[in-house]
Design a protein around this motif. Structure first.
Motif, PDB file in Angstrom:
ATOM      1  N   VAL A  59      -2.947   5.443   2.126  1.00  0.00           N
ATOM      2  CA  VAL A  59      -3.501   5.593   0.773  1.00  0.00           C
ATOM      3  C   VAL A  59      -3.812   7.066   0.541  1.00  0.00           C
ATOM      4  N   ILE A  60      -3.319   7.603  -0.568  1.00  0.00           N
ATOM      5  CA  ILE A  60      -3.572   8.990  -0.956  1.00  0.00           C
ATOM      6  C   ILE A  60      -4.454   8.992  -2.199  1.00  0.00           C
ATOM      7  N   LEU A  61      -5.603   9.662  -2.124  1.00  0.00           N
ATOM      8  CA  LEU A  61      -6.577   9.692  -3.208  1.00  0.00           C
ATOM      9  C   LEU A  61      -6.481  11.018  -3.969  1.00  0.00           C
ATOM     10  N   GLU A  62      -6.231  10.946  -5.265  1.00  0.00           N
ATOM     11  CA  GLU A  62      -6.129  12.129  -6.124  1.00  0.00           C
ATOM     12  C   GLU A  62      -7.285  12.097  -7.118  1.00  0.00           C
ATOM     13  N   ALA A  63      -8.151  13.096  -7.051  1.00  0.00           N
ATOM     14  CA  ALA A  63      -9.395  13.093  -7.824  1.00  0.00           C
ATOM     15  C   ALA A  63      -9.179  13.471  -9.291  1.00  0.00           C
ATOM     16  N   ALA A  64     -10.232  13.274 -10.077  1.00  0.00           N
ATOM     17  CA  ALA A  64     -10.236  13.661 -11.484  1.00  0.00           C
ATOM     18  C   ALA A  64     -10.292  15.178 -11.617  1.00  0.00           C
ATOM     19  N   GLY A  65     -10.198  15.639 -12.856  1.00  0.00           N
ATOM     20  CA  GLY A  65     -10.177  17.075 -13.105  1.00  0.00           C
ATOM     21  C   GLY A  65     -11.391  17.813 -12.577  1.00  0.00           C
ATOM     22  N   LEU A  66     -12.546  17.166 -12.567  1.00  0.00           N
ATOM     23  CA  LEU A  66     -13.761  17.824 -12.092  1.00  0.00           C
ATOM     24  C   LEU A  66     -13.954  17.697 -10.584  1.00  0.00           C
ATOM     25  N   GLY A  67     -13.114  16.895  -9.923  1.00  0.00           N
ATOM     26  CA  GLY A  67     -13.449  16.471  -8.581  1.00  0.00           C
ATOM     27  C   GLY A  67     -12.554  16.983  -7.471  1.00  0.00           C
ATOM     28  N   TRP A  68     -13.001  16.698  -6.245  1.00  0.00           N
ATOM     29  CA  TRP A  68     -12.231  16.999  -5.049  1.00  0.00           C
ATOM     30  C   TRP A  68     -12.519  15.886  -4.041  1.00  0.00           C
ATOM     31  N   SER A  69     -12.213  16.103  -2.760  1.00  0.00           N
ATOM     32  CA  SER A  69     -12.291  15.026  -1.780  1.00  0.00           C
ATOM     33  C   SER A  69     -13.664  14.358  -1.731  1.00  0.00           C
ATOM     34  N   VAL A 318     -12.211   0.124  -4.237  1.00  0.00           N
ATOM     35  CA  VAL A 318     -11.892  -0.345  -2.883  1.00  0.00           C
ATOM     36  C   VAL A 318     -11.164  -1.683  -2.950  1.00  0.00           C
ATOM     37  N   GLY A 319     -11.669  -2.593  -3.758  1.00  0.00           N
ATOM     38  CA  GLY A 319     -11.060  -3.913  -3.857  1.00  0.00           C
ATOM     39  C   GLY A 319      -9.640  -3.870  -4.389  1.00  0.00           C
ATOM     40  N   ALA A 320      -9.410  -3.049  -5.424  1.00  0.00           N
ATOM     41  CA  ALA A 320      -8.075  -2.952  -6.007  1.00  0.00           C
ATOM     42  C   ALA A 320      -7.074  -2.370  -5.019  1.00  0.00           C
ATOM     43  N   VAL A 321      -7.481  -1.327  -4.313  1.00  0.00           N
ATOM     44  CA  VAL A 321      -6.573  -0.698  -3.349  1.00  0.00           C
ATOM     45  C   VAL A 321      -6.357  -1.627  -2.163  1.00  0.00           C
ATOM     46  N   ARG A 322      -7.417  -2.230  -1.689  1.00  0.00           N
ATOM     47  CA  ARG A 322      -7.293  -3.133  -0.535  1.00  0.00           C
ATOM     48  C   ARG A 322      -6.380  -4.304  -0.860  1.00  0.00           C
ATOM     49  N   GLU A 323      -6.524  -4.885  -2.042  1.00  0.00           N
ATOM     50  CA  GLU A 323      -5.676  -6.002  -2.450  1.00  0.00           C
ATOM     51  C   GLU A 323      -4.210  -5.585  -2.463  1.00  0.00           C
ATOM     52  N   MET A 324      -3.947  -4.379  -2.946  1.00  0.00           N
ATOM     53  CA  MET A 324      -2.568  -3.903  -2.990  1.00  0.00           C
ATOM     54  C   MET A 324      -2.024  -3.658  -1.594  1.00  0.00           C
ATOM     55  N   VAL A 325      -2.812  -3.010  -0.747  1.00  0.00           N
ATOM     56  CA  VAL A 325      -2.372  -2.722   0.623  1.00  0.00           C
ATOM     57  C   VAL A 325      -2.061  -4.010   1.364  1.00  0.00           C
ATOM     58  N   GLU A 326      -2.895  -5.025   1.196  1.00  0.00           N
ATOM     59  CA  GLU A 326      -2.732  -6.259   1.966  1.00  0.00           C
ATOM     60  C   GLU A 326      -1.543  -7.088   1.503  1.00  0.00           C
ATOM     61  N   ARG A 327      -1.098  -6.915   0.248  1.00  0.00           N
ATOM     62  CA  ARG A 327       0.056  -7.698  -0.191  1.00  0.00           C
ATOM     63  C   ARG A 327       1.373  -6.941  -0.082  1.00  0.00           C
ATOM     64  N   LEU A 328       1.308  -5.673   0.339  1.00  0.00           N
ATOM     65  CA  LEU A 328       2.533  -4.920   0.576  1.00  0.00           C
ATOM     66  C   LEU A 328       3.073  -5.219   1.969  1.00  0.00           C
ATOM     67  N   PRO A 329       4.388  -5.118   2.146  1.00  0.00           N
ATOM     68  CA  PRO A 329       4.958  -5.337   3.485  1.00  0.00           C
ATOM     69  C   PRO A 329       4.396  -4.349   4.485  1.00  0.00           C
ATOM     70  N   GLN A 330       4.017  -4.835   5.650  1.00  0.00           N
ATOM     71  CA  GLN A 330       3.506  -3.963   6.710  1.00  0.00           C
ATOM     72  C   GLN A 330       4.677  -3.507   7.561  1.00  0.00           C
ATOM     73  N   LYS A 331       4.888  -2.211   7.603  1.00  0.00           N
ATOM     74  CA  LYS A 331       5.988  -1.674   8.393  1.00  0.00           C
ATOM     75  C   LYS A 331       5.620  -0.283   8.868  1.00  0.00           C
ATOM     76  N   PRO A 332       6.250   0.192   9.936  1.00  0.00           N
ATOM     77  CA  PRO A 332       5.943   1.530  10.435  1.00  0.00           C
ATOM     78  C   PRO A 332       6.215   2.574   9.374  1.00  0.00           C
ATOM     79  N   ALA A 333       5.396   3.655   9.370  1.00  0.00           N
ATOM     80  CA  ALA A 333       5.589   4.735   8.413  1.00  0.00           C
ATOM     81  C   ALA A 333       6.908   5.408   8.663  1.00  0.00           C
ATOM     82  N   GLY A 334       7.579   5.761   7.571  1.00  0.00           N
ATOM     83  CA  GLY A 334       8.844   6.468   7.674  1.00  0.00           C
ATOM     84  C   GLY A 334       8.647   7.951   7.537  1.00  0.00           C
ATOM     85  N   ASN A 335       9.710   8.671   7.232  1.00  0.00           N
ATOM     86  CA  ASN A 335       9.637  10.113   7.043  1.00  0.00           C
ATOM     87  C   ASN A 335       9.333  10.435   5.610  1.00  0.00           C
ATOM     88  N   THR A 336       8.584  11.522   5.401  1.00  0.00           N
ATOM     89  CA  THR A 336       8.314  11.975   4.049  1.00  0.00           C
ATOM     90  C   THR A 336       9.543  12.653   3.502  1.00  0.00           C
TER      91      THR A 336
END
Length: 336
Positions: A59-69, A318-336
């Protein structure tokens, strides 16, 4: 003439004192609050990347205009219980160095791709974008569609927002204020005001939502000379960013979740000449329109949240991201 010379000398002295106060304060903050993550060179400047957890998709988190990590502090630790999750600071924010202008969405998306590649953070990714961050992750997906497994838009902007007068009224004060506040920040004025707890309502409300040990780091970020300068640069490029997003392709059947803030107060200090009822109606229509980007979308309403859902109802993110992660196929990370 003597009085004019004395006045000029006094002004110069105050400027030097203010600049010195800002320089010393910044150095103290840097020593007191080192970056929690890694600094990665993306070509001429370094960006701060902070990752927690293990698993795929990342999961990659991209903040709002005012924000950072730090703006994901109430979200990232809980998501890390499910999979690997990374937040980062765009150039000029948080612990990241300033980057080249203009600060358009396409430039920021390219820097994000370079950051992930050089850090060895491989896809697939679930991209989460708040407000301005929504534009950036859509532009990222446009150029790297194979890397993106799903997307969550958190009260994200709409590419046609500048066509509406109420939105132009909303952003106009910031476009004027950011360069001015940036200039006085370089002279230590912003730092001095915060020392006396004189925070604007927007920042005060954000700080109130954070744990006590995080609040000093927030203030250190806001007090940086480059913070408001970066705000000004991103605001100046926002219309061009919207045009870039308008040229992006639809998302097909990509899993997409839209989170929309519908709480009593969307923004604590709206411009006085803005029709808030009209603005809220317009914003809700844009949010509904975003669901049409994908044939595989769902819409979640944050009825207790301001625009900053990540502060007000982080459990929904958290709930929205978790729901998406759990219904996606689980597979080893590939190359960027």
């Amino acid at each position: 003439m003597r009085w004019l010379i004395r006045l000029a000398g006094l002004v110069l002295l105050l400027v030097m004192i203010g600049a010195g106060y800002q320089s010393v304060g910044t150095a103290i903050d840097q020593a007191r609050y080192p970056p929690p993550g890694d600094l990665i060179n993306v070509g001429g400047h370094q960006l701060h990347l902070y990752c927690l957890g293990e698993g795929s998709p990342t999961v990659i988190l991209e903040a709002a205009g005012l924000g950072w990590s730090l703006y994901w502090n109430r979200v990232q630790p809980d998501l890390a219980k499910v999979t690997r999750v990374c937040s980062y600071d765009r150039a000029g924010l948080g612990w990241s160095e300033s980057g080249p202008s203009p600060r358009t969405g396409q430039r920021i998306a390219r820097e994000l791709h370079t950051l992930l590649a050089r850090a060895g953070i491989a896809g697939p990714y679930v991209l989460v974008g708040h407000s301005l961050g929504g534009f950036i992750i859509r532009l990222y997906r446009q150029t790297h569609p194979a890397d993106v497994a799903g997307m969550v838009l958190v009260d994200a902007g709409h590419e046609r927002q500048f066509e509406q007068e109420e939105f132009r009224k909303f952003v106009a004060p910031g476009k004027i204020a950011f360069p001015i506040v940036g200039a006085v920040t370089s002279l230590g004025v912003t730092r001095l005001l915060m020392a006396f707890d004189l925070l604007p309502p927007l920042f005060a409300q954000q700080e109130d939502k954070m744990a006590s040990d995080i609040r000093p780091m927030l203030r250190a970020g806001w007090a940086q000379t480059r913070y408001f300068a970066t705000m000004a640069d991103e605001a100046a490029a926002l219309e061009e960013t919207c045009l870039q997003v308008r040229r992006a392709d639809p998302l097909g059947d990509l899993p997409l979740t839209i989170l929309t803030a519908t709480g009593p107060t969307w923004w604590p200090d709206m411009p006085s000449d803005l029709d808030q009822v009209k603005f809220r109606r317009m914003w809700l229509q844009w949010q509904t329109d975003l669901t049409k980007l994908s044939t595989n979308s769902r819409h979640v309403f944050a009825d207790q949240s301001s625009h900053f859902i990540n502060f007000d109802q982080p459990e929904l993110v958290v709930g929205a991201v978790r729901e998406m992660v759990e219904r996606l196929p689980q597979k080893p990370a590939g190359n960027t």
